[in-house]
Motif scaffolding. Sequence first.
Motif, mmCIF file in Angstrom:
data_model
loop_
_atom_site.group_PDB
_atom_site.id
_atom_site.type_symbol
_atom_site.label_atom_id
_atom_site.label_comp_id
_atom_site.label_asym_id
_atom_site.label_seq_id
_atom_site.Cartn_x
_atom_site.Cartn_y
_atom_site.Cartn_z
ATOM 1 N N GLN A 272 29.086 -48.703 64.261
ATOM 2 C CA GLN A 272 27.792 -48.468 63.614
ATOM 3 C C GLN A 272 26.937 -47.490 64.415
ATOM 4 O OE1 GLN A 272 25.959 -52.280 61.855
ATOM 5 N NE2 GLN A 272 27.601 -53.054 63.167
ATOM 6 N N ASP B 119 24.723 -43.162 60.493
ATOM 7 C CA ASP B 119 23.441 -42.551 60.845
ATOM 8 C C ASP B 119 22.233 -43.352 60.365
ATOM 9 O OD1 ASP B 119 24.803 -40.425 61.993
ATOM 10 O OD2 ASP B 119 24.851 -39.293 60.115
ATOM 11 N N ARG B 120 22.400 -44.115 59.301
ATOM 12 C CA ARG B 120 21.236 -44.724 58.657
ATOM 13 C C ARG B 120 20.891 -46.116 59.188
ATOM 14 N NH1 ARG B 120 22.244 -43.204 52.245
ATOM 15 N NH2 ARG B 120 22.359 -40.932 52.521
ATOM 16 N N VAL B 121 21.698 -46.624 60.100
ATOM 17 C CA VAL B 121 21.447 -47.972 60.609
ATOM 18 C C VAL B 121 20.735 -47.872 61.958
ATOM 19 C CG1 VAL B 121 22.468 -50.190 61.194
ATOM 20 C CG2 VAL B 121 23.570 -48.738 59.479
ATOM 21 N N PRO B 122 19.508 -48.390 62.084
ATOM 22 C CA PRO B 122 18.766 -48.304 63.351
ATOM 23 C C PRO B 122 19.471 -49.060 64.481
ATOM 24 C CG PRO B 122 17.332 -48.975 61.529
ATOM 25 C CD PRO B 122 18.737 -49.066 61.030
ATOM 26 N N LYS B 123 19.375 -48.505 65.688
ATOM 27 C CA LYS B 123 20.024 -49.132 66.849
ATOM 28 C C LYS B 123 19.514 -50.547 67.069
ATOM 29 C CE LYS B 123 18.934 -47.685 70.987
ATOM 30 N NZ LYS B 123 18.860 -46.811 72.181
ATOM 31 N N ARG B 124 18.219 -50.763 66.927
ATOM 32 C CA ARG B 124 17.657 -52.102 67.147
ATOM 33 C C ARG B 124 18.294 -53.120 66.195
ATOM 34 N NH1 ARG B 124 13.187 -54.375 69.369
ATOM 35 N NH2 ARG B 124 12.370 -52.349 70.012
ATOM 36 N N ALA B 125 18.483 -52.727 64.951
ATOM 37 C CA ALA B 125 19.079 -53.641 63.969
ATOM 38 C C ALA B 125 20.526 -53.961 64.340
ATOM 39 C CB ALA B 125 19.023 -53.025 62.577
ATOM 40 N N ASP C 16 24.129 -48.680 76.315
ATOM 41 C CA ASP C 16 22.894 -47.961 76.003
ATOM 42 C C ASP C 16 22.401 -47.166 77.220
ATOM 43 O OD1 ASP C 16 20.916 -47.259 74.145
ATOM 44 O OD2 ASP C 16 19.546 -48.777 74.937
#
Length: 298
Positions: A88, A93-99, A128
């Motif tokens: 992911q 690209d559309r999935v935020p890292k925090r999520a 990270d």
Amino acid sequence: MKYTTNNPRQLAVMTLVRTSNGSYSNLQINAVIQSTSMGPADKGLFTNIVYGVIQHRLTLEYKLRPFLREPEKTETWVKELLYTAMYQLEYLDRVPKRAIFDETIKIAKVMGHDGTRRFVTGILHQMDRKGTPNLDDIQDEKTRLSIEYSVPTWLVDMLEEQLGKAKAASILASLNKAPKQSVRANLAKISQADLLADLAKDGFDAEPSKVSSEGIIINDGQIIHSDFFSDGLLTIQDESAMLPVESMKIDPADNILDACSAPGGKTTQIASRLEDGKVFALDIHKKSLKRSNEMQLV
């Protein structure tokens, strides 16, 4: 099998564990979709993650390895969970890292315990901070190509021997491009032209295949969740897989043996050309024939 969750990421991990033990990915994906109440967006994410991790497995394994002190002692499902997070992060690209982080850590605790949660959290934060290994640092060219495009080294060797390095590299690069969503019209029920017209009326962006006379390319929309699929008007099948039957001179009264029939695409394609004839479906795996039997022929 009954599932106690509708979380697409957790279901992806569970499915990947089964496929890593030898189960067919397409059959597992279909079973999960049919046994849960995920919405269209979650079904899409679930399918994307499963196929994405499988497609990029060698790459993901290489990038995760430095963060595992004892890879052989790490549970399979934990590694699959980390692969889903890495996929992911690197390919969606559309999935935020925090999520991604929050969901991965939550799944680690649900499927394991608090110690697993801490272990997964630590690895995610290390990734990270430090970043994953750079593939350009791999000195051996064939090893780099193998890991970058997630193919075995013997395949790199074969392509280079038969086609040369430049052509081989071009073919390997094409493997990571998103495949077209192709379907085959069930000619026993509807013509390709009529199916195209009906798809357009229903809001699907579709066009005739340039490879197969029965094929249709779906440019937008999840066709597997449509009435067209459930009613047997079309079958999801690669364009190239449609060509062997198209090349056959089949008489409607022929009796034909498909000795390697699962999951049933060719078998149903043959059946759509028969009237008084029969097609006999065999496969080395008995369970695989169940899928062929379930497909709607007429």
